[in-house]
Scaffold this motif. Structure first.
Motif, PDB file in Angstrom:
ATOM      1  N   THR A 165       0.847  -1.203   0.000  1.00 53.61           N
ATOM      2  CA  THR A 165       0.000   0.000   0.000  1.00 53.61           C
ATOM      3  C   THR A 165       0.884   1.255   0.000  1.00 53.61           C
ATOM      4  N   GLY A 166       2.027   1.182   0.689  1.00 51.21           N
ATOM      5  CA  GLY A 166       2.949   2.331   0.701  1.00 51.21           C
ATOM      6  C   GLY A 166       3.435   2.649  -0.716  1.00 51.21           C
ATOM      7  N   VAL A 226       0.788  10.665   4.361  1.00 49.15           N
ATOM      8  CA  VAL A 226       2.008   9.887   4.112  1.00 49.15           C
ATOM      9  C   VAL A 226       3.246  10.703   4.508  1.00 49.15           C
ATOM     10  N   GLY A 261       3.751  10.718   8.185  1.00 49.16           N
ATOM     11  CA  GLY A 261       3.871   9.414   8.841  1.00 49.16           C
ATOM     12  C   GLY A 261       2.590   8.981   9.528  1.00 49.16           C
ATOM     13  N   LEU A 262       1.451   9.560   9.106  1.00 54.73           N
ATOM     14  CA  LEU A 262       0.152   9.186   9.696  1.00 54.73           C
ATOM     15  C   LEU A 262      -0.535   8.152   8.812  1.00 54.73           C
ATOM     16  N   VAL A 283      -3.227   6.616   6.437  1.00 54.32           N
ATOM     17  CA  VAL A 283      -4.256   7.045   5.488  1.00 54.32           C
ATOM     18  C   VAL A 283      -5.580   6.444   6.004  1.00 54.32           C
ATOM     19  N   THR A 319      -7.874   3.321   2.138  1.00 54.98           N
ATOM     20  CA  THR A 319      -6.903   2.229   2.034  1.00 54.98           C
ATOM     21  C   THR A 319      -7.589   0.907   1.668  1.00 54.98           C
ATOM     22  N   GLY A 359       2.531  -4.019   4.374  1.00 54.56           N
ATOM     23  CA  GLY A 359       2.040  -2.730   4.901  1.00 54.56           C
ATOM     24  C   GLY A 359       0.526  -2.674   5.030  1.00 54.56           C
ATOM     25  N   PHE A 360      -0.144  -3.761   4.740  1.00 56.47           N
ATOM     26  CA  PHE A 360      -1.598  -3.863   4.894  1.00 56.47           C
ATOM     27  C   PHE A 360      -1.907  -5.242   5.416  1.00 56.47           C
ATOM     28  N   GLN A 365      -8.949  -2.870   9.005  1.00 55.81           N
ATOM     29  CA  GLN A 365      -8.402  -3.312   7.713  1.00 55.81           C
ATOM     30  C   GLN A 365      -8.267  -4.829   7.692  1.00 55.81           C
ATOM     31  N   ARG A 390      13.461   7.976   0.838  1.00 62.31           N
ATOM     32  CA  ARG A 390      12.055   8.294   1.029  1.00 62.31           C
ATOM     33  C   ARG A 390      11.940   9.531   1.910  1.00 62.31           C
ATOM     34  N   ASP A 426       9.719  10.202   4.014  1.00 61.44           N
ATOM     35  CA  ASP A 426       9.296   9.874   5.385  1.00 61.44           C
ATOM     36  C   ASP A 426      10.360   9.083   6.146  1.00 61.44           C
ATOM     37  N   ARG A 439       6.129   7.414  12.738  1.00 58.41           N
ATOM     38  CA  ARG A 439       5.626   6.169  12.139  1.00 58.41           C
ATOM     39  C   ARG A 439       5.707   5.021  13.145  1.00 58.41           C
TER      40      ARG A 439
HETATM   41  P1  AMP Z   1       5.147   1.998   4.055  1.00 60.79           P
HETATM   42  O1  AMP Z   1       5.742   2.077   2.683  1.00 60.79           O
HETATM   43  O2  AMP Z   1       4.439   0.679   4.292  1.00 60.79           O
HETATM   44  O3  AMP Z   1       6.145   2.320   5.148  1.00 60.79           O
HETATM   45  O4  AMP Z   1       3.996   3.105   4.130  1.00 60.79           O
HETATM   46  C1  AMP Z   1       4.268   4.472   3.933  1.00 60.79           C
HETATM   47  C2  AMP Z   1       3.077   5.310   4.402  1.00 60.79           C
HETATM   48  O5  AMP Z   1       1.912   5.022   3.596  1.00 60.79           O
HETATM   49  C3  AMP Z   1       2.618   5.090   5.838  1.00 60.79           C
HETATM   50  O6  AMP Z   1       3.408   5.818   6.777  1.00 60.79           O
HETATM   51  C4  AMP Z   1       1.159   5.580   5.760  1.00 60.79           C
HETATM   52  O7  AMP Z   1       1.100   6.997   5.720  1.00 60.79           O
HETATM   53  C5  AMP Z   1       0.721   5.067   4.405  1.00 60.79           C
HETATM   54  N1  AMP Z   1       0.178   3.687   4.477  1.00 60.79           N
HETATM   55  C6  AMP Z   1       0.737   2.567   3.915  1.00 60.79           C
HETATM   56  N2  AMP Z   1      -0.025   1.485   4.170  1.00 60.79           N
HETATM   57  C7  AMP Z   1      -1.075   1.912   4.912  1.00 60.79           C
HETATM   58  C8  AMP Z   1      -2.207   1.271   5.506  1.00 60.79           C
HETATM   59  N3  AMP Z   1      -2.395  -0.062   5.394  1.00 60.79           N
HETATM   60  N4  AMP Z   1      -3.093   2.036   6.200  1.00 60.79           N
HETATM   61  C9  AMP Z   1      -2.922   3.360   6.313  1.00 60.79           C
HETATM   62  N5  AMP Z   1      -1.866   4.036   5.807  1.00 60.79           N
HETATM   63  C10 AMP Z   1      -0.952   3.327   5.099  1.00 60.79           C
END
Ligand code: AMP
Ligand code: ADP
Length: 224
Positions: free
Chosen positions: A31-32, A53, A56-57, A59, A64, A85-86, A92, A156, A158, A167
């Motif tokens: 998802t990221g 994003v 670091g909050l 979504v 999502t 990431g999901f 969810q 990145r 973040d 995060r």
């Molecule tokens: P990641 O690449 O998995 O570290 O995700 C980067 C950012 O995307 C996170 O810090 C969130 O802002 C958003 N994000 C990714 N996956 C999710 C999810 N399953 N639910 C909510 N926000 C998400």
């Protein structure tokens, strides 16, 4: 094999998902990555989620879950996928079980200190999404260039210390209910991911085979 990878930022979710994708030819769904691509393309969705994003909050769930529902309706996901990431909230996780049947949730356990050190060296390819590290393997063969397509690797936004801390806070706020949800439904697999990738990847593979989750034959001869 339909699995989800759970772990704090820097646990190695992206690295192992890419390894399984390349070796077993099943999609890696992050998802990221989907969100970063939408932001880079400045789509309507990208504009709605950018501030979450970058700070670091999380979504919001409805956005999502909708993204995942659409992605899992694609035909390439029929024989399996790896979700990275999901889910990140209990909501969810429950919604995912209504969309499809998940065989296992793999919890990649890592100490915060190690994961934060990894994140400070993480660089990614903006073209193919491959993940590298400036201090650990896999390092790019040529400085700052993707081994596969030669694109200049980027950090990145973040992965700045302030946002990393945020995060981490967000991750641990929703972590326990998710872990308990998979434990209570006998689908939780815990793996110590502190060790180098070359040790963790075969261990993870072996555990998935032993648990009868990984039944696919490799489509390529790849080692971690
Ligand atoms: P990641 O690449 O998995 O570290 O995700 C980067 C950012 O995307 C996170 O810090 C969130 O802002 C958003 N994000 C990714 N996956 C999710 C999810 N399953 N639910 C909510 N926000 C998400
Ligand atoms: P996540 O997707 O869980 O946030 P990544 O897979 O992007 O984490 O890994 C974060 C960074 O740490 C990457 O630069 C990756 O190359 C590196 N890394 C991941 N696992 C290990 C490990 N076991 N040993 C050393 N470095 C690692």
């Amino acid at each position: 094999m339909k699995i989800v990878l759970i772990g704090p930022p820097g646990a190695g979710k992206g690295v192992y998902a890419q390894y399984f994708r390349d070796k077993y030819c099943i999609p890696h769904i992050s998802t990221g990555d989907i969100f970063r691509e939408e932001i880079a393309k400045n789509t309507e969705l990208g504009r709605r989620i950018r501030s979450y994003v970058e700070q670091g909050l999380l979504v919001p769930d409805e956005i999502t879950i909708d993204v995942i529902r659409k992605r899992l309706s694609q035909p390439d996901t029929v024989s399996g996928f790896i979700l990275d990431g999901f889910p990140r909230t209990l909501n969810q996780a429950k919604a995912l079980d209504e969309i499809t049947s998940i065989d296992a949730a793999v919890h990649l356990e890592v100490s915060e200190e190690i994961a934060i050190r990894r994140l400070s060296g993480r660089v990614i390819c903006p073209v193919c999404g491959r993940v590298y590290n400036l201090y650990y393997e896999p390092k790019p063969k040529i400085d700052e260039q993707c081994d596969y397509d030669g694109a200049k690797l980027v950090r990145r936004k973040d992965d700045e210390p302030e946002v990393i801390r945020q995060r981490y806070r967000v991750f641990y706020e929703t972590f326990t209910p998710i872990i308990n949800y998979y434990k209570d439904t006998n689908r939780l697999i815990e793996v110590n991911a502190d060790k180098p990738i070359k040790e963790v990847a075969p261990l993870l593979e072996r555990i998935l085979v032993e648990n009868k989750v990984l039944k696919l034959k490799p489509c390529r001869n790849i080692s971690p």
